[in-house]
Write an enzyme that holds these catalytic residues in place. Structure first.
Site, PDB file in Angstrom:
ATOM      1  N   ASN A   1       0.806  -1.236   0.000  1.00 53.18           N
ATOM      2  CA  ASN A   1       0.000   0.000   0.000  1.00 53.18           C
ATOM      3  C   ASN A   1       0.838   1.286   0.000  1.00 53.18           C
ATOM      4  O   ASN A   1       0.442   2.297  -0.555  1.00 53.18           O
ATOM      5  CB  ASN A   1      -1.043  -0.004   1.115  1.00 53.18           C
TER       6      ASN A   1
ATOM      7  N   GLU B   1       4.025  -3.713  12.535  1.00 49.84           N
ATOM      8  CA  GLU B   1       3.023  -2.682  12.282  1.00 49.84           C
ATOM      9  C   GLU B   1       1.909  -3.381  11.543  1.00 49.84           C
ATOM     10  O   GLU B   1       2.033  -3.701  10.367  1.00 49.84           O
ATOM     11  CB  GLU B   1       3.671  -1.558  11.465  1.00 49.84           C
TER      12      GLU B   1
ATOM     13  N   CYS C   1      -3.454   1.380   6.692  1.00 49.58           N
ATOM     14  CA  CYS C   1      -3.776   0.750   7.973  1.00 49.58           C
ATOM     15  C   CYS C   1      -4.290   1.770   8.983  1.00 49.58           C
ATOM     16  O   CYS C   1      -4.808   1.396  10.022  1.00 49.58           O
ATOM     17  CB  CYS C   1      -2.559   0.005   8.505  1.00 49.58           C
TER      18      CYS C   1
ATOM     19  N   GLU D   1       7.633   3.540  14.655  1.00 47.10           N
ATOM     20  CA  GLU D   1       8.462   3.992  13.522  1.00 47.10           C
ATOM     21  C   GLU D   1       8.408   5.509  13.473  1.00 47.10           C
ATOM     22  O   GLU D   1       7.380   6.113  13.755  1.00 47.10           O
ATOM     23  CB  GLU D   1       7.943   3.381  12.218  1.00 47.10           C
TER      24      GLU D   1
END
Ligand code: ADP
Length: 483
Positions: free
Chosen positions: A159, A258, A292, A464
């Protein structure tokens, strides 16, 4: 095919291991297609376990010299890489739109966003501070130093083919780690183009190795089983995250995960409604709903429900769906047939359980589904409990603040969340009560290199970006010195 690029050699149909551009041992290849047209863009080497082993060896061989460079030297190389990414942003964006489908302006935005992580961690490399600890003993001194974890493996999704890699490679390299990367098979060219520029920036051979292929289980199996790989960083589904965590148990690998989100987006009756609609559009339809952190469940307080639905529907109708290369297109195709099937399934389930599709939801062919708004959504519907990962905005009414919090938290996920309110007391109460790693308050967009991105609950481990992001790639070592 790819559009004409200013720098055509950014498109590579080989993988890179130890500085060598290579085919698969077997010579096998896999096709990469344009999700907007179904046309084959090219091929990638269909690599597997043996090539992954060699990539790990290459990363291990490159590690001592890379870790031994001063932070300032590593920072200079990363900064050069960032500059090259920005200089070639148009080409990188075109490669991304071709393989991923997102509109060209959005792809360009991702390149700038991805590069910002390389730039940020170039700077953070020089701020890996240790610690001195007041000693309880007169004859001993206590010090903590930070060292790179070692060889890291990264598995990234389709994505955000550039940014998801940049967010991992940036901090890893800044810390002094070397890497083996497996990009998603749908979007390998963005990753390979980044490697071309890393090479040009002067990042040494073997520091970034990219293994391509469609047998993710074989590649991931070697990565997780290898005692040489000290850490795995993964962005993708919770289901695969669980599997990789399980597989990493035998080697007690450090993990950054993640994973999936199921972001609630709450509109209280005191919200600035136009701003909330604007935020919902960004949080829901960016990347055609395939992020997400996308708003997956939109809760609207009863008194403003109808007005919000009307305003949102008008905006959704104004979206322009099409090939990402066409001027003015704001939503591209979904990534593949599987993604289309999931959106259709969620729509059919909602309608069967009493929901109303106010606009959109038509499968117009290929991977295209028109952006949809669904009202009358209940908690029993799949769109309330599962991540749709598509252009579908479900609107769920609620009565009280407590009810909104309860509904928002009724999920195993805890990545992003959003709410709109102008009541300062409510802002604090709700922000503290939401079980999520990130809370957007009166905004639909929270990600930036300066801030910690990550989830709680089953949305993952680690962060992150931000000054915390580099810590995930460092070990601390305590030195106890007798004097
Ligand atoms: P999505 O549904 O978004 O594709 P996945 O979690 O399946 O999410 O994919 C994210 C990344 O994980 C991709 O690079 C994919 O190839 C990889 N992947 C999928 N299955 C496995 C597996 N069993 N082992 C290792 N990597 C995997």
């Amino acid at each position: 095919m790819f559009p004409t690029l200013k720098k055509p050699d950014l498109v590579r149909q080989q993988a890179i291991i130890g500085g060598a551009w290579l085919d698969a041992d077997s010579g096998a290849t896999a096709d990469v297609t344009d999700p907007a047209t179904g046309a084959v863009l090219g091929t990638i080497p269909a690599m597997g376990a043996a090539e992954t082993e060699r990539a790990i060896e290459a990363a291990a061989a490159a590690f001592p010299a890379w870790a031994a460079k001063s932070a300032k030297e590593r920072a200079a190389l990363l900064r050069r890489w960032n500059d090259l990414m920005l200089a070639h942003a148009d080409d990188l964006a075109a490669i991304m739109t071709a393989e991923q489908g997102k509109p060209l302006t959005e792809a360009r935005g991702e390149i700038v966003y991805g590069a910002s992580f390389i730039e940020w961690f170039a700077d953070e490399a020089r701020r890996v501070y240790g610690e001195t600890i007041p000693s309880p003993w007169a004859d001993k001194r206590l010090v903590v130093i930070k060292q790179p974890i070692g060889v890291c493996a990264a598995i990234t999704p389709w994505n955000f083919p550039n940014a998801m890699l940049a967010r991992k490679v940036g901090p890893a390299l800044a810390a002094g780690c070397t890497m083996v990367v497996k990009p998603a098979a749908q979007t390998p060219y963005s990753a390979l183009a980044m490697a071309v520029l890393a090479e040009e920036a002067g990042i040494p051979a073997g520091v970034i190795n990219i293994v391509t292929g469609t047998d993710a289980a074989a590649i991931g199996g070697v990565m997780t089983a290898s005692p040489v790989v000290k850490k795995l960083t993964f962005t993708g589904s919770t289901q695969v995250g669980r599997l990789l965590m399980r597989q990493s148990a035998d080697t007690i690998k450090k993990l950054s995960l993640e994973l999936g989100g199921n972001a609630p987006f709450i509109v209280f009756d005191d919200a600035d409604l136009d701003a909330a609609v604007e935020g919902a559009m960004i949080a829901k339809f960016r990347n055609n709903g395939q992020t997400c952190v996308c708003a997956n469940r939109i809760y609207v307080q009863q008194p403003v429900y109808d007005a919000f639905a009307e305003k949102l529907t008008a905006k959704v109708k104004a979206l322009k769906m099409g090939n990402g290369f066409e001027a003015g297109v704001t939503v591209g195709p979904l990534i593949d047939e599987k993604a289309v099937a999931k959106v259709k399934e969620h729509l059919a389930d909602a309608v069967a359980k009493g929901g109303t599709i106010v606009t959109g939801g038509e499968h117009t062919g290929g991977n295209f589904i028109t952006p949809a708004v669904v009202t009358g959504v209940s908690p029993a519907m799949k769109i309330s409990t599962e991540e749709t990962f598509g252009p579908l905005a479900p609107l769920i009414p609620f009565e009280t603040e407590a009810e909104a919090i309860r509904l928002a938290n009724a999920t195993e996920f805890g990545l992003a969340s959003y709410f709109y309110s102008r009541d300062i007391g409510r802002v604090w109460r709700v922000a503290e009560a939401l079980e999520a790693g990130m809370v957007g308050i009166n905004t639909g967009l929270v990600s930036t290199a300066e801030a910690p991105f990550g989830g709680v609950k089953q949305s993952g481990l680690g962060r992150e970006g931000s000054r915390h992001g580099i810590e995930d790639y460092l070990e601390m070592k305590y030195l106890c010195m007798g004097i």
